[in-house]
Design a protein around this motif. Structure first.
Motif, mmCIF file in Angstrom:
data_model
loop_
_atom_site.group_PDB
_atom_site.id
_atom_site.type_symbol
_atom_site.label_atom_id
_atom_site.label_comp_id
_atom_site.label_asym_id
_atom_site.label_seq_id
_atom_site.Cartn_x
_atom_site.Cartn_y
_atom_site.Cartn_z
ATOM 1 N N MET A 1 0.819 -1.196 0.000
ATOM 2 C CA MET A 1 0.000 0.000 0.000
ATOM 3 C C MET A 1 0.860 1.256 0.000
ATOM 4 S SD MET A 1 -3.122 0.906 -0.023
ATOM 5 C CE MET A 1 -4.266 2.125 0.438
ATOM 6 N N ASN A 2 1.947 1.243 0.739
ATOM 7 C CA ASN A 2 2.849 2.380 0.823
ATOM 8 C C ASN A 2 3.486 2.690 -0.525
ATOM 9 O OD1 ASN A 2 3.786 4.444 2.369
ATOM 10 N ND2 ASN A 2 5.414 3.267 3.353
ATOM 11 N N ASP A 3 3.800 1.637 -1.302
ATOM 12 C CA ASP A 3 4.377 1.818 -2.632
ATOM 13 C C ASP A 3 3.402 2.530 -3.563
ATOM 14 O OD1 ASP A 3 6.737 0.623 -1.901
ATOM 15 O OD2 ASP A 3 6.225 -1.340 -2.735
ATOM 16 N N GLN A 4 2.130 2.197 -3.467
ATOM 17 C CA GLN A 4 1.113 2.844 -4.301
ATOM 18 C C GLN A 4 0.981 4.324 -3.962
ATOM 19 O OE1 GLN A 4 -2.401 0.471 -3.752
ATOM 20 N NE2 GLN A 4 -1.856 -0.917 -5.420
ATOM 21 N N GLU B 1 3.339 6.212 -2.687
ATOM 22 C CA GLU B 1 4.560 6.856 -3.165
ATOM 23 C C GLU B 1 4.497 7.103 -4.674
ATOM 24 O OE1 GLU B 1 9.317 5.970 -3.352
ATOM 25 O OE2 GLU B 1 8.192 5.251 -1.613
ATOM 26 N N ILE B 2 3.983 6.143 -5.420
ATOM 27 C CA ILE B 2 3.830 6.298 -6.873
ATOM 28 C C ILE B 2 2.850 7.430 -7.168
ATOM 29 C CG2 ILE B 2 2.923 5.200 -8.960
ATOM 30 C CD1 ILE B 2 4.116 2.548 -7.854
ATOM 31 N N LYS B 3 1.739 7.459 -6.447
ATOM 32 C CA LYS B 3 0.744 8.517 -6.637
ATOM 33 C C LYS B 3 1.335 9.887 -6.336
ATOM 34 C CE LYS B 3 -3.879 9.930 -5.313
ATOM 35 N NZ LYS B 3 -5.055 9.655 -4.482
ATOM 36 N N ASN B 4 2.090 10.011 -5.247
ATOM 37 C CA ASN B 4 2.725 11.280 -4.888
ATOM 38 C C ASN B 4 3.744 11.711 -5.937
ATOM 39 O OD1 ASN B 4 1.247 11.663 -2.554
ATOM 40 N ND2 ASN B 4 2.778 10.699 -1.235
ATOM 41 N N THR B 5 4.490 10.755 -6.469
ATOM 42 C CA THR B 5 5.473 11.068 -7.508
ATOM 43 C C THR B 5 4.782 11.588 -8.761
ATOM 44 O OG1 THR B 5 7.020 9.426 -6.666
ATOM 45 C CG2 THR B 5 7.320 10.120 -8.953
ATOM 46 N N LEU B 6 3.703 10.918 -9.174
ATOM 47 C CA LEU B 6 2.963 11.363 -10.355
ATOM 48 C C LEU B 6 2.364 12.743 -10.119
ATOM 49 C CD1 LEU B 6 1.173 8.056 -11.408
ATOM 50 C CD2 LEU B 6 3.091 9.183 -12.556
ATOM 51 N N HIS B 7 1.840 12.976 -8.936
ATOM 52 C CA HIS B 7 1.256 14.270 -8.604
ATOM 53 C C HIS B 7 2.329 15.358 -8.652
ATOM 54 C CE1 HIS B 7 -0.900 17.189 -5.913
ATOM 55 N NE2 HIS B 7 -1.836 16.883 -6.779
#
Length: 111
Positions: A1-4, A6-12
């Motif tokens: 869940m934490n990886d998802q 982090e990916i969302k924050n990076t894309l944002h």
């Protein structure tokens, strides 16, 4: 869940950076500022900014694709305007920050 997350924050973060990149081009910023209060067509912007028609058209296309400006057609002319009040606020806020920090920004060698 934490990886998802982090990916969302990076894309944002990348989208926010892309948002600011759209206004980082001096020509696009000049055009956006002209369109804050009054709609204009390409010919009017060409005359006011003393730029080539192709330059204005290309930069308007970028601003429109990124959602900074909207357009409407009237006869053979297409008129553009900044319609999102938040864009006006962002440009005004940036203007204020620059005014307060002009010497620092001007002397910055890292940009």
């Amino acid at each position: 869940m934490n990886d998802q997350l982090e990916i969302k924050n990076t894309l944002h973060t990348e989208l926010i950076s892309k948002f600011f990149h759209a206004l980082s081009n001096p020509t696009r910023l000049k055009i956006a500022r002209k369109l804050l209060d009054e709609e204009r067509n390409v010919g009017q912007l060409v005359g006011e900014l003393q730029l080539k028609q192709s330059q204005v058209s290309n930069q308007l296309a970028c601003l429109k694709d990124c959602g900074f400006v909207t357009s409407r057609q009237e006869g053979k002319f297409v008129y553009y305007k900044v319609t999102d009040e938040r864009v006006r606020e962002i440009i005004q806020l940036a203007t204020n920050v620059v005014s307060d920090n002009a010497d620092y920004i001007n002397s910055c060698t890292k940009l």
